[in-house]
Design a protein around this motif. Structure first.
Motif, mmCIF file in Angstrom:
data_model
loop_
_atom_site.group_PDB
_atom_site.id
_atom_site.type_symbol
_atom_site.label_atom_id
_atom_site.label_comp_id
_atom_site.label_asym_id
_atom_site.label_seq_id
_atom_site.Cartn_x
_atom_site.Cartn_y
_atom_site.Cartn_z
ATOM 1 N N ARG A 1 28.078 39.821 -17.205
ATOM 2 C CA ARG A 1 29.054 41.314 -16.670
ATOM 3 C C ARG A 1 29.210 41.768 -14.876
ATOM 4 O O ARG A 1 27.981 40.982 -13.970
ATOM 5 N N GLU A 2 30.318 41.831 -15.250
ATOM 6 C CA GLU A 2 30.808 41.821 -13.016
ATOM 7 C C GLU A 2 29.735 42.376 -12.702
ATOM 8 O O GLU A 2 29.980 42.009 -11.226
ATOM 9 N N VAL A 3 29.783 43.923 -12.626
ATOM 10 C CA VAL A 3 28.379 44.412 -11.579
ATOM 11 C C VAL A 3 27.123 44.973 -13.097
ATOM 12 O O VAL A 3 27.518 46.052 -13.841
ATOM 13 N N VAL A 4 25.984 45.126 -12.796
ATOM 14 C CA VAL A 4 25.091 45.759 -12.640
ATOM 15 C C VAL A 4 23.654 46.357 -11.833
ATOM 16 O O VAL A 4 23.589 46.188 -11.211
ATOM 17 N N LEU B 1 19.356 49.138 -7.915
ATOM 18 C CA LEU B 1 19.950 47.378 -7.753
ATOM 19 C C LEU B 1 21.423 47.549 -8.171
ATOM 20 O O LEU B 1 21.613 47.171 -9.384
ATOM 21 N N VAL B 2 21.846 46.785 -7.071
ATOM 22 C CA VAL B 2 22.925 46.646 -7.873
ATOM 23 C C VAL B 2 23.078 45.053 -7.839
ATOM 24 O O VAL B 2 23.504 44.328 -6.986
ATOM 25 N N THR B 3 23.211 44.142 -9.133
ATOM 26 C CA THR B 3 24.032 43.425 -9.360
ATOM 27 C C THR B 3 25.524 42.393 -9.358
ATOM 28 O O THR B 3 25.485 43.395 -10.172
ATOM 29 N N SER C 1 11.418 43.146 -15.555
ATOM 30 C CA SER C 1 11.401 44.393 -16.708
ATOM 31 C C SER C 1 13.412 44.945 -15.900
ATOM 32 O O SER C 1 13.157 46.406 -16.492
ATOM 33 N N ARG C 2 13.655 44.087 -15.211
ATOM 34 C CA ARG C 2 14.907 44.970 -14.963
ATOM 35 C C ARG C 2 16.214 44.314 -15.424
ATOM 36 O O ARG C 2 15.877 43.123 -15.800
ATOM 37 N N GLU C 3 17.406 45.174 -15.622
ATOM 38 C CA GLU C 3 18.131 44.172 -16.172
ATOM 39 C C GLU C 3 19.528 43.629 -14.584
ATOM 40 O O GLU C 3 19.367 44.671 -14.272
ATOM 41 N N LEU C 4 19.702 42.473 -14.908
ATOM 42 C CA LEU C 4 21.018 41.769 -13.785
ATOM 43 C C LEU C 4 21.411 41.512 -13.796
ATOM 44 O O LEU C 4 21.539 40.655 -15.025
ATOM 45 N N THR C 5 22.911 40.999 -13.089
ATOM 46 C CA THR C 5 23.327 39.282 -13.279
ATOM 47 C C THR C 5 23.465 38.696 -11.963
ATOM 48 O O THR C 5 22.777 39.367 -10.954
ATOM 49 N N SER C 6 24.354 37.764 -12.243
ATOM 50 C CA SER C 6 23.930 37.012 -10.626
ATOM 51 C C SER C 6 24.517 35.892 -10.873
ATOM 52 O O SER C 6 25.696 35.951 -12.088
ATOM 53 N N VAL C 7 25.089 34.603 -10.572
ATOM 54 C CA VAL C 7 25.819 33.475 -10.594
ATOM 55 C C VAL C 7 25.319 32.758 -12.290
ATOM 56 O O VAL C 7 24.095 32.505 -12.327
ATOM 57 N N PRO C 8 25.812 32.491 -13.390
ATOM 58 C CA PRO C 8 25.375 31.868 -14.082
ATOM 59 C C PRO C 8 23.410 31.047 -14.372
ATOM 60 O O PRO C 8 22.964 30.771 -15.677
#
Length: 188
Positions: free
Chosen positions: A148-151, A156-158, A125-132
């Motif tokens: 996105r470049e940062v979420v 939680l910072v990704t 249930s968290r929104e995040l990003t990473s290497v695709p």
């Protein structure tokens, strides 16, 4: 600026970390006054990589088996292909990581770093990003993956890759400096 004076941050890493994803956040945090420890299941220096080529080594300050989330104000997990893959299979690294979420403390993870969060069971249930190329692993664990470049999601910072490091470092410093997530236990 020194608005992180008195803050203590752990960078969780092992052999195979992406050099810039450890060194740049470490530099940014120290420039803002934070005390930074490299915490690892490895002893002695750990080997960094610049993509697939060997890079710098970094001294380990503390064994993860002896480390507690309560000793730190925040956690950073750099990427690299090998580093997170080794960490996610280490029970002490998983316990240590989970402790930051249970205490509602800021956590930063970049590139492949969120793999560790999947095994810690903290992405649902968290929104995040990473290497695709690990987005499916994150979605299968219940995360909402975005490109996105940062979420930032509840401390939680990704980010995705080394090209996102300026935004990642800036938001990481901001989240740790705010400290408003401390004491807000993450819902599991």
């Amino acid at each position: 600026m020194s608005h992180l004076t008195g803050k203590r941050v752990a960078i969780l890493a092992s052999d195979g970390f992406e050099e810039s994803e450890l060194l740049e956040p470490m530099r940014a945090l120290r420039e803002h006054g934070a005390e930074v420890d490299v915490v690892s299941p490895e002893s002695g220096p750990i080997q960094g990589f610049r993509h697939f080529d060997k890079g710098q080594t970094v001294r380990v300050d503390r064994d993860v088996a002896e480390a507690q989330a309560s000793d730190y104000d925040a956690l950073v997990i750099p990427g690299g292909l090998f580093n997170p893959d080794a960490l996610r299979h280490d029970e002490d690294a998983i316990r240590f990581t989970r402790g930051f979420f249970e205490a509602g403390k800021p956590v930063g993870a970049i590139c492949h770093g969120p793999w560790v969060l999947v095994d810690a069971g903290v992405v649902e249930s968290r929104e995040l990003t990473s290497v695709p190329n690990i987005h499916r692993d994150l979605e299968n664990a219940g995360a909402r993956w975005v490109d996105r470049e940062v979420v930032v999601d509840q401390g939680l910072v990704t980010s995705r890759t080394p090209k996102d490091l300026p935004a990642f470092c800036a938001r990481l410093v901001e989240e740790i400096g705010e400290g408003r997530h401390a004491g807000q236990a993450a819902s599991a």
